[in-house]
Write a protein that holds these residues in place. Sequence first.
Motif, short mmCIF file in Angstrom:
data_model
loop_
_atom_site.label_atom_id
_atom_site.label_comp_id
_atom_site.label_asym_id
_atom_site.label_seq_id
_atom_site.Cartn_x
_atom_site.Cartn_y
_atom_site.Cartn_z
N ARG A 135 58.06 24.72 12.86
CA ARG A 135 58.24 23.63 13.82
C ARG A 135 59.44 24.00 14.68
NH1 ARG A 135 56.49 20.82 9.08
NH2 ARG A 135 54.89 19.22 9.52
N ASP A 136 59.45 23.56 15.93
CA ASP A 136 60.56 23.91 16.81
C ASP A 136 61.82 23.11 16.50
OD1 ASP A 136 59.08 25.81 18.15
OD2 ASP A 136 58.39 24.40 19.68
N GLY A 137 61.66 21.97 15.82
CA GLY A 137 62.80 21.14 15.47
C GLY A 137 62.36 19.71 15.27
N ASP A 138 63.35 18.83 15.08
CA ASP A 138 63.02 17.42 14.84
C ASP A 138 63.41 16.52 16.01
OD1 ASP A 138 65.76 17.51 14.62
OD2 ASP A 138 65.84 16.85 12.54
N LEU A 139 63.74 17.10 17.15
CA LEU A 139 64.12 16.32 18.33
C LEU A 139 62.89 15.79 19.06
CD1 LEU A 139 66.93 18.64 19.73
CD2 LEU A 139 67.25 16.37 18.73
N PRO A 140 63.04 14.70 19.82
CA PRO A 140 61.94 14.18 20.64
C PRO A 140 61.78 15.01 21.90
CG PRO A 140 63.88 12.82 20.93
CD PRO A 140 64.24 13.83 19.87
N ILE A 141 61.04 16.10 21.80
CA ILE A 141 60.86 17.03 22.91
C ILE A 141 59.38 17.35 23.06
CG2 ILE A 141 61.37 19.36 23.76
CD1 ILE A 141 64.06 19.22 22.38
N LEU A 142 58.93 17.40 24.32
CA LEU A 142 57.54 17.75 24.63
C LEU A 142 57.50 19.16 25.19
CD1 LEU A 142 54.55 16.77 24.96
CD2 LEU A 142 55.19 16.15 27.31
N ASN A 143 56.71 20.03 24.56
CA ASN A 143 56.51 21.40 25.05
C ASN A 143 55.28 21.46 25.96
OD1 ASN A 143 58.64 22.60 23.63
ND2 ASN A 143 57.40 22.87 21.80
N ALA A 144 55.39 22.24 27.02
CA ALA A 144 54.25 22.52 27.89
C ALA A 144 54.14 24.03 28.02
CB ALA A 144 54.45 21.87 29.26
N THR A 199 50.62 16.76 12.25
CA THR A 199 51.84 17.20 11.57
C THR A 199 53.10 16.84 12.34
OG1 THR A 199 51.61 19.39 12.59
CG2 THR A 199 50.71 19.12 10.36
N HIS A 200 52.97 16.15 13.48
CA HIS A 200 54.16 15.75 14.22
C HIS A 200 54.83 14.57 13.50
CE1 HIS A 200 50.76 13.39 15.70
NE2 HIS A 200 51.63 12.42 15.96
N ALA A 201 56.06 14.27 13.89
CA ALA A 201 56.83 13.20 13.25
C ALA A 201 56.06 11.89 13.26
CB ALA A 201 58.17 13.02 13.96
N GLY A 202 55.93 11.26 12.10
CA GLY A 202 55.24 9.99 11.97
C GLY A 202 53.75 10.09 11.75
N LEU A 233 50.00 20.99 25.67
CA LEU A 233 51.12 20.09 25.40
C LEU A 233 51.19 19.80 23.91
CD1 LEU A 233 50.69 17.40 28.24
CD2 LEU A 233 52.02 19.53 28.30
N PHE A 234 52.39 19.89 23.34
CA PHE A 234 52.57 19.49 21.95
C PHE A 234 54.04 19.16 21.71
CE2 PHE A 234 53.14 24.06 21.99
CZ PHE A 234 54.17 24.33 21.08
N LEU A 235 54.27 18.35 20.70
CA LEU A 235 55.63 17.90 20.38
C LEU A 235 56.38 18.96 19.57
CD1 LEU A 235 54.79 14.22 19.42
CD2 LEU A 235 56.11 14.96 21.41
N TYR A 236 57.70 18.94 19.69
CA TYR A 236 58.57 19.85 18.94
C TYR A 236 58.29 19.77 17.44
CZ TYR A 236 62.45 22.40 21.16
OH TYR A 236 63.23 23.33 21.79
N PRO A 295 64.45 13.50 26.42
CA PRO A 295 65.45 12.54 26.89
C PRO A 295 66.75 13.26 27.25
CG PRO A 295 64.34 11.72 24.94
CD PRO A 295 63.89 13.13 25.10
N VAL A 296 67.46 12.74 28.22
CA VAL A 296 68.62 13.44 28.76
C VAL A 296 69.71 13.68 27.73
CG1 VAL A 296 68.23 12.69 31.13
CG2 VAL A 296 69.56 11.23 29.58
N ASP A 297 69.72 12.92 26.65
CA ASP A 297 70.76 13.08 25.63
C ASP A 297 70.25 13.80 24.39
OD1 ASP A 297 69.07 11.04 24.87
OD2 ASP A 297 70.65 9.77 24.02
N LYS A 298 69.11 14.48 24.48
CA LYS A 298 68.51 15.12 23.30
C LYS A 298 68.25 16.61 23.54
CE LYS A 298 68.20 11.29 20.91
NZ LYS A 298 68.99 11.07 19.69
N LEU A 299 69.20 17.31 24.11
CA LEU A 299 69.01 18.72 24.41
C LEU A 299 69.03 19.56 23.13
CD1 LEU A 299 71.29 19.12 27.56
CD2 LEU A 299 68.87 18.49 27.42
N ASP A 300 68.22 20.60 23.11
CA ASP A 300 68.12 21.50 21.96
C ASP A 300 69.22 22.56 22.03
OD1 ASP A 300 67.49 23.27 19.97
OD2 ASP A 300 65.46 23.70 20.66
#
Length: 237
Positions: free
Chosen positions: A113-122, A142-145, A176-179, A204-209
């Motif tokens: 997984r790329d991580g647990d942050l709320p990030i959308l990959n394209a 397998t994404h969060a939740g 498209l898939f979630l982190y 989100p602007v405050d959730k940089l990887d």
Amino acid sequence: DRAQEVAEKELQRVKDKANLLRPHVVPPWDYGSGRKRQINAHKKFKFKEALSYSPGRLDMPTLLGKAPFRSRPWRWHPDLLEVSEELFGGACDQPVFGALWNFPGSGPDHWHRDGDLPILNAVTAARDYPADVGFIHLQPETHAGARDAASPTLSPPGPGEDAAVPAVLGRGETLLFLYTTKHAATPNLTADEERCLLYTSYCPVDKLDTVNHKRSLPSLFRCRVPAAVAEDDVDIC
């Protein structure tokens, strides 16, 4: 065509520099030769402009400031921005744009997984490739939740879980898939096709990887090998 051309040009710049640093650097495009010393070479090939997370593969994450990627549709794509802001419930940023390379003879499936942050990959294919070039495989739910969010990150799908789904992309198609979604880089079984997928992330602007994209990594293009020094473990950066 322009996007693929620029990605290939940037890869060649990386190759030219890395080749000058041999034998202190063993680049991931050499993995397919199968030499013993290359088995764990990816663990040492980590630079700001180019880094390898698994054998025979390369991430080039610093293309955002280069044309054409600094302009639409690559930069601030209105549909992707709308989807991400609806998904995450607020203003979003696009902090990274890069290219994922998978070289002939690359290593086995690399589940992660790329991580647990709320990030959308394209992830976008800028050209067509054969199906066995090593496309991304994803495990649904397998994404969060989701139902199988607890599925072990580094293992293939387990009993009772959904099977892996190959994301074979044609030219101009975007995945498209979630982190937090479990996915795998797969082996490139072709003889000479270097597969490139262009990618970006919205968050989100405050959730940089800051884990996958470390600003502290050395610059490949500032590294040099001092004359008359031949030790493999010399600090070149």
